[in-house]
Design an enzyme around this catalytic site. Structure first.
Site, PDB file in Angstrom:
ATOM      1  N   GLU A  16       0.840  -1.217   0.000  1.00 39.42           N
ATOM      2  CA  GLU A  16       0.000   0.000   0.000  1.00 39.42           C
ATOM      3  C   GLU A  16       0.867   1.257   0.000  1.00 39.42           C
ATOM      4  OE1 GLU A  16      -1.418   2.938   3.035  1.00 39.42           O
ATOM      5  OE2 GLU A  16      -2.036   0.949   3.738  1.00 39.42           O
ATOM      6  N   GLU A  27      10.163   1.552   2.556  1.00 35.62           N
ATOM      7  CA  GLU A  27       8.815   1.447   3.114  1.00 35.62           C
ATOM      8  C   GLU A  27       8.631   0.226   4.004  1.00 35.62           C
ATOM      9  OE1 GLU A  27       6.678   3.864   2.717  1.00 35.62           O
ATOM     10  OE2 GLU A  27       8.050   4.948   1.383  1.00 35.62           O
TER      11      GLU A  27
END
Length: 681
Positions: free
Chosen positions: A295, A372
């Site tokens: 995401e 991330e």
């Protein structure tokens, strides 16, 4: 029918060529049957003539004009032209006799044509004149020479016209039928032009598109909007369109929250925000948090927008009213909203390119997972547990003596985020409860990621998860706006999805199975949690926490049963005067209610209630007994009629007016609670 269906009939008339060569059945001196009848002759008109009338085959220069006649002479009439002026300087008495055998193709002496009337047409000699095209560039349009006069047509021409008209009518009926299926004639006409169609006409209801099948379209009166469900033909992706009435009929239309009931003189824009979203069903297979990391990662640049962090630029530079992405236990959602049309379409394109062409899964995006997800990094001074410096400044760990090893730590955006989530006692309790209730299906794992498991995620697993679930066949798309926004969204999504093809395994592998009850008595588990010391340095007053959670269903609930649970949740905990809420607060056993009551956003619903800030361990048992006894009493005695009526009014108002946020966003996220499990949105 109302204006939602527009039927267009297209009639095609035969095309007549003005200078068509004569057929084989024609006599060499018979007038040709083109758009206008001319004298076709290679011989002199009459003996002794010194000028000849040019042939009509190669390019007419002379025309026989029969003015003022609505029918042709029959076979008994003869035509004479006397004192015809040929070439303007030779006048001779030439006798031109043309019998009306031009309609007798069979040679039997009968006229094969159709006369305009049964009357015989009589003409005087001076009714005929030779008109030169050199003097008149536009051929005379007599009734005799009109291509639209049926009496000038041969049987073959009449048959050809009949066939063309029949085919035209069948084609028009086919257009009308398909326009009723797709509710868009403009799309069908666009297909005839070789493109994807043009924008639908204003006021049309139910936008159609050449690349989609319309599965269902209906007007929802409670929402004052039309919802249409499409399926993409090439990939099987489903697309839900939400078109509020106010965007079609203007501010004067009636409609709940959609018109916003603003003061006309207050300058408030009554039109709702335009919303677009893409959702993928992402079934976690471990607690590495790969759905959550993806995401974040897909918004770190894409093929068309290779910026390192386009999400940050959009937050600062766009006119967005909502810009985010969310990871649920079984789906990942990418919604965006704006009121500006150009900005909305730009945001839509950025999100489509991000989810279907992210750099994170390409070789050039090797760094995204490290940024991330997780990575090894040199410890900062803030990572030193013995560092009491509260200045908040970060800095690298520095060695104080030769040969001292510099420590490394795990870092990463998602890793740090989940460390914070697991440090919250209530969130941690929710995750423990979920693993107890769902030991055999996808909800056993933490889609957000367990900090203890996240560092085990490899790049190969990261890329494989994306390719498995981020496919159009496994996607559900949504748009809220007017019909032009819907059509643009359908076209934009088609542009990205069609090249990816159909992948049924992507949808099949993502199916969430129901968890069956495997225990006959309540399960319980105790877990310690860390708390911060109080301000005075003494032991924290957090104390203990208790939460009781029920698994409500092991198969799909009927709509009536779902509504019953919503009403019961409102009756038990909806207001401060609700029985269960009031009894727990007045008991003094804890500081605050936790659990949240009904949770019906996933495949299986749960109901949870409890308290935090319980002072003593002995009070845990007392609190559990109080909750169960209260529910038993309500089961025996029921609720008052006033309480039931009040709860129903509250629920109805909420359904009509929404939760105060973006209406399109609420519809999208609400639809996913069923749509994500292959049920009707």
């Amino acid at each position: 029918r109302p204006r939602r269906d527009h039927y267009y009939l297209i009639f095609i008339t035969p095309s007549f060529t003005e200078n068509r060569p004569p057929s084989r059945a024609q006599s060499p001196k018979m007038p040709s049957r083109g758009g206008y009848d001319g004298i076709d002759s290679t011989d002199d008109v009459a003996a002794g003539s010194k000028a000849a009338i040019a042939s009509n085959v190669g390019g007419d220069s002379d025309w026989l004009h029969v003015p003022g006649s609505a029918c042709r002479p029959n076979s008994s009439n003869s035509l004479e032209a006397t004192e015809a002026d040929i070439d303007g300087d030779i006048k001779e008495s030439a006798s031109l006799k043309v019998t009306n055998d031009i309609n007798d193709e069979e040679g039997d002496g009968d006229d094969d044509g159709i006369l305009a009337s049964d009357e015989e047409c009589e003409y005087e000699d001076d009714d005929y004149e030779l008109t030169s095209l050199a003097d008149n560039a536009n051929p005379p349009k007599s009734a005799y020479g009109s291509p639209f006069n049926p009496c000038t047509w041969r049987p073959k021409e009449r048959l050809r016209c009949f066939i063309l008209l029949t085919l035209s009518l069948l084609f028009a009926l086919g257009l009308a039928y398909q326009s009723d299926q797709n509710s868009s004639v403009s799309t069908l006409l666009g297909k005839l032009k070789g493109g994807q169609g043009s924008h639908p006409p204003p006021g049309a209801i139910g936008v159609g598109h050449a690349s989609y099948d319309t599965l269902h379209s209906s007007h929802v009166d409670e929402l004052d909007a039309r919802l249409t469900l499409y399926r993409h033909r090439a990939t099987g992706a489903e697309f839900l369109a939400f078109v509020p009435d106010i965007l079609q009929n203007g501010p004067g239309s009636s409609g709940g929250n959609l018109r916003n009931s603003g003061d006309e003189d207050g300058g408030y824009d009554p039109k709702p925000d335009k919303v677009f979203g893409v959702a993928f069903r992402t079934k976690p297979e471990s607690s590495t948090g790969v759905p959550h990391i993806l995401e974040h990662s897909v918004l770190c640049g894409s093929q068309k927008y290779p910026s390192r962090d386009p999400f940050a630029y959009l937050l600062k530079g766009s006119l967005q009213t909502f810009l985010n992405a969310m990871t649920y236990p079984d789906r990942t959602v990418y919604p965006v909203a704006s009121r500006n049309r150009a900005d909305f379409r730009n945001l839509m394109d950025v999100y489509l390119d991000a989810v279907f062409h992210p750099r994170a899964v390409e070789d050039e995006g090797w760094w995204v997972l490290r940024q991330e997800g997780w990575r090894y990094d040199v410890a900062d001074s803030d990572d030193d547990p013995n560092n009491n410096d509260d200045d908040g400044n970060e800095g690298e760990w520095t060695a104080t003596s030769p040969g001292e090893r510099v420590p490394f730590v795990y870092k990463g955006v998602v890793y740090s985020e989940m460390k914070g989530a697991y440090s919250d006692p209530e969130d941690y309790m929710d995750r423990v409860t979920q693993s107890l209730l769902f030991p055999d299906n996808a909800y056993f794992y933490d889609s957000g990621g367990d900090p203890a498991v996240i560092p085990t995620l490899t790049r190969e697993e990261f890329v494989a998860f994306y390719k498995k679930y981020y496919h159009p066949t496994n996607a559900r798309l949504f748009v809220a706006g007017d019909e032009s926004d819907v059509y643009h969204a359908l076209s934009a999504a088609d542009h990205y999805m069609t090249p990816m093809g159909y992948n049924p395994e992507s949808r099949k592998d993502s199916v969430i199975s129901y968890q069956q009850r495997k225990f006959s008595k309540p399960l319980s588990q105790r877990k310690p949690f860390a708390v911060a010391p109080s301000d005075d340095g003494n032991e924290s007053s957090e104390g203990f926490m208790l939460c009781i959670t029920w698994l409500l269903n092991t198969q799909p609930l009927s709509p009536m049963m779902e509504l019953a649970w919503v009403v019961l949740d409102e009756l038990l905990l909806g207001k401060s005067t609700s029985p269960l809420d009031k009894i727990l607060r007045d008991s003094g056993l804890g500081e605050e209610l936790i659990g949240g009551g009904l949770d019906n956003e996933l495949l299986q619903s749960t109901f949870a209630v409890g308290m935090r800030g319980v002072k003593n361990r002995e009070d845990i048992g007392t609190l559990e007994e109080l909750i169960l006894n209260t529910l038993h009493d309500l089961d025996s005695n029921g609720f008052t009629e006033d309480d039931i009526a009040s709860s129903l009014n509250t629920i109805e108002f909420s359904l009509r007016e929404g939760g105060g946020g973006l209406r399109g966003m609420e519809v999208f996220l609400g639809a996913l609670t069923k749509w994500n499990y292959d049920l009707s949105p």
